[in-house]
Design a protein around this motif. Structure first.
Motif, PDB file in Angstrom:
ATOM      1  N   UNK A   9       0.784  -1.089   0.119  1.00  0.00           N
ATOM      2  CA  UNK A   9      -0.026  -0.184   0.055  1.00  0.00           C
ATOM      3  C   UNK A   9       0.772   1.212  -0.147  1.00  0.00           C
ATOM      4  N   UNK A  10       0.322   2.341  -0.627  1.00  0.00           N
ATOM      5  CA  UNK A  10       1.181   3.562  -0.426  1.00  0.00           C
ATOM      6  C   UNK A  10       0.295   4.496   0.075  1.00  0.00           C
ATOM      7  N   UNK A  11       0.778   5.347   1.163  1.00  0.00           N
ATOM      8  CA  UNK A  11       0.092   6.538   1.644  1.00  0.00           C
ATOM      9  C   UNK A  11       1.083   7.996   1.710  1.00  0.00           C
ATOM     10  N   UNK A  12       0.258   8.984   2.037  1.00  0.00           N
ATOM     11  CA  UNK A  12       0.904  10.089   2.079  1.00  0.00           C
ATOM     12  C   UNK A  12       0.690  10.563   3.562  1.00  0.00           C
ATOM     13  N   UNK A  13       1.821  10.852   4.135  1.00  0.00           N
ATOM     14  CA  UNK A  13       1.757  11.327   5.512  1.00  0.00           C
ATOM     15  C   UNK A  13       2.638  12.915   5.409  1.00  0.00           C
ATOM     16  N   UNK A  14       1.964  13.731   6.252  1.00  0.00           N
ATOM     17  CA  UNK A  14       2.491  14.914   6.010  1.00  0.00           C
ATOM     18  C   UNK A  14       2.030  15.964   7.293  1.00  0.00           C
ATOM     19  N   UNK A  15       2.569  17.157   7.206  1.00  0.00           N
ATOM     20  CA  UNK A  15       2.190  18.091   8.163  1.00  0.00           C
ATOM     21  C   UNK A  15       2.682  19.393   7.963  1.00  0.00           C
ATOM     22  N   UNK A  16       2.010  20.522   8.753  1.00  0.00           N
ATOM     23  CA  UNK A  16       2.598  21.930   8.819  1.00  0.00           C
ATOM     24  C   UNK A  16       2.253  22.484   9.868  1.00  0.00           C
ATOM     25  N   UNK A  17       2.751  23.800   9.772  1.00  0.00           N
ATOM     26  CA  UNK A  17       2.474  24.654  11.073  1.00  0.00           C
ATOM     27  C   UNK A  17       1.289  25.750  10.456  1.00  0.00           C
ATOM     28  N   UNK A  18       0.284  25.497  11.017  1.00  0.00           N
ATOM     29  CA  UNK A  18      -1.153  25.988  10.450  1.00  0.00           C
ATOM     30  C   UNK A  18      -0.950  27.468  11.465  1.00  0.00           C
ATOM     31  N   UNK A  19      -1.439  28.499  10.856  1.00  0.00           N
ATOM     32  CA  UNK A  19      -1.286  29.844  11.662  1.00  0.00           C
ATOM     33  C   UNK A  19      -2.154  29.972  12.611  1.00  0.00           C
ATOM     34  N   UNK A  20      -3.564  29.109  12.715  1.00  0.00           N
ATOM     35  CA  UNK A  20      -4.526  29.303  13.761  1.00  0.00           C
ATOM     36  C   UNK A  20      -4.464  27.944  14.602  1.00  0.00           C
ATOM     37  N   UNK A  21      -3.870  26.800  14.298  1.00  0.00           N
ATOM     38  CA  UNK A  21      -4.001  25.795  15.084  1.00  0.00           C
ATOM     39  C   UNK A  21      -2.441  25.173  15.494  1.00  0.00           C
ATOM     40  N   UNK A  22      -1.390  25.770  15.137  1.00  0.00           N
ATOM     41  CA  UNK A  22      -0.364  25.141  15.374  1.00  0.00           C
ATOM     42  C   UNK A  22       0.098  24.053  14.540  1.00  0.00           C
ATOM     43  N   UNK A  23       0.827  23.029  14.952  1.00  0.00           N
ATOM     44  CA  UNK A  23       1.054  21.849  14.087  1.00  0.00           C
ATOM     45  C   UNK A  23      -0.057  20.903  13.905  1.00  0.00           C
ATOM     46  N   UNK A  24      -0.291  20.869  12.597  1.00  0.00           N
ATOM     47  CA  UNK A  24      -1.309  19.415  12.137  1.00  0.00           C
ATOM     48  C   UNK A  24      -0.606  18.673  11.139  1.00  0.00           C
ATOM     49  N   UNK A  25      -1.154  17.400  11.452  1.00  0.00           N
ATOM     50  CA  UNK A  25      -0.611  16.079  10.784  1.00  0.00           C
ATOM     51  C   UNK A  25      -1.772  15.556   9.642  1.00  0.00           C
ATOM     52  N   UNK A  26      -1.256  14.934   8.691  1.00  0.00           N
ATOM     53  CA  UNK A  26      -2.269  14.278   7.816  1.00  0.00           C
ATOM     54  C   UNK A  26      -1.831  13.195   7.588  1.00  0.00           C
ATOM     55  N   UNK A  27      -3.091  12.414   7.041  1.00  0.00           N
ATOM     56  CA  UNK A  27      -2.711  10.914   6.277  1.00  0.00           C
ATOM     57  C   UNK A  27      -3.551  10.826   5.269  1.00  0.00           C
ATOM     58  N   UNK A  28      -3.163  10.076   4.105  1.00  0.00           N
ATOM     59  CA  UNK A  28      -4.407   9.787   2.915  1.00  0.00           C
ATOM     60  C   UNK A  28      -3.596   8.714   2.153  1.00  0.00           C
ATOM     61  N   UNK A  29      -4.268   8.371   1.274  1.00  0.00           N
ATOM     62  CA  UNK A  29      -3.794   7.490   0.099  1.00  0.00           C
ATOM     63  C   UNK A  29      -2.574   8.051  -0.478  1.00  0.00           C
ATOM     64  N   UNK A  30      -1.550   7.333  -0.709  1.00  0.00           N
ATOM     65  CA  UNK A  30      -0.335   8.040  -1.356  1.00  0.00           C
ATOM     66  C   UNK A  30      -0.228   7.785  -2.810  1.00  0.00           C
ATOM     67  N   UNK A  31       0.890   8.318  -3.314  1.00  0.00           N
ATOM     68  CA  UNK A  31       1.222   8.217  -4.610  1.00  0.00           C
ATOM     69  C   UNK A  31       0.285   9.007  -5.627  1.00  0.00           C
TER      70      UNK A  31
END
Length: 124
Positions: A9-31
């Motif tokens: 299986x391939x997924x995407x994992x990621x994250x960013x620093x959101x101006x309102x919420x601070x650090x956020x993390x994400x996951x989804x089907x990748x590729x």
């Protein structure tokens, strides 16, 4: 004879620093699937182990990870561990503006996962 799929299986994992919420993390089907389905699940970091599992369960493609149509289940525990570490990394290093791992290659159950490509953008 039933032919079983030996792909991973391939997924995407990621994250960013959101101006309102601070650090956020994400996951989804990748590729290419992240562009086709445009589906990711996001949470404010740090996330708990339970939240990491819930993020995966919310994906429409979760059945693929569980072993759909006779294929072997993927190493969901390894993905959860990767999500937890990514979440903590974003909390510990606010200078990471964005981080994407795509694709994350997820092997069969108890065989782990591996980042095949990653991108990190730092705040200057």
């Amino acid at each position: 004879m039933v032919q079983r799929c030996h792909r991973w299986a391939e997924l995407i994992l990621g994250g960013r620093q959101d101006a309102h919420f601070g650090p956020v993390v994400l996951v989804g089907l990748g590729g290419v699937f992240v562009e086709i389905f445009e589906e990711v699940v996001m949470r404010v970091a740090p996330i708990s182990r339970r939240e990491a599992y819930e993020m995966l369960e919310k994906l429409r493609g979760y059945k693929i990870l569980k072993g759909a149509r006779g294929s072997k289940p993927s190493d969901i525990d390894a993905v959860v561990e990767a999500l937890l570490r990514l979440s903590q990394l974003l909390c510990d290093f606010p200078e990471i503006a964005e981080l994407d791992i795509n694709p994350l290659k997820v092997f069969h159950e108890a065989e782990g996962c591996r980042a095949l490509d990653a991108r990190i953008i730092l705040k200057i």
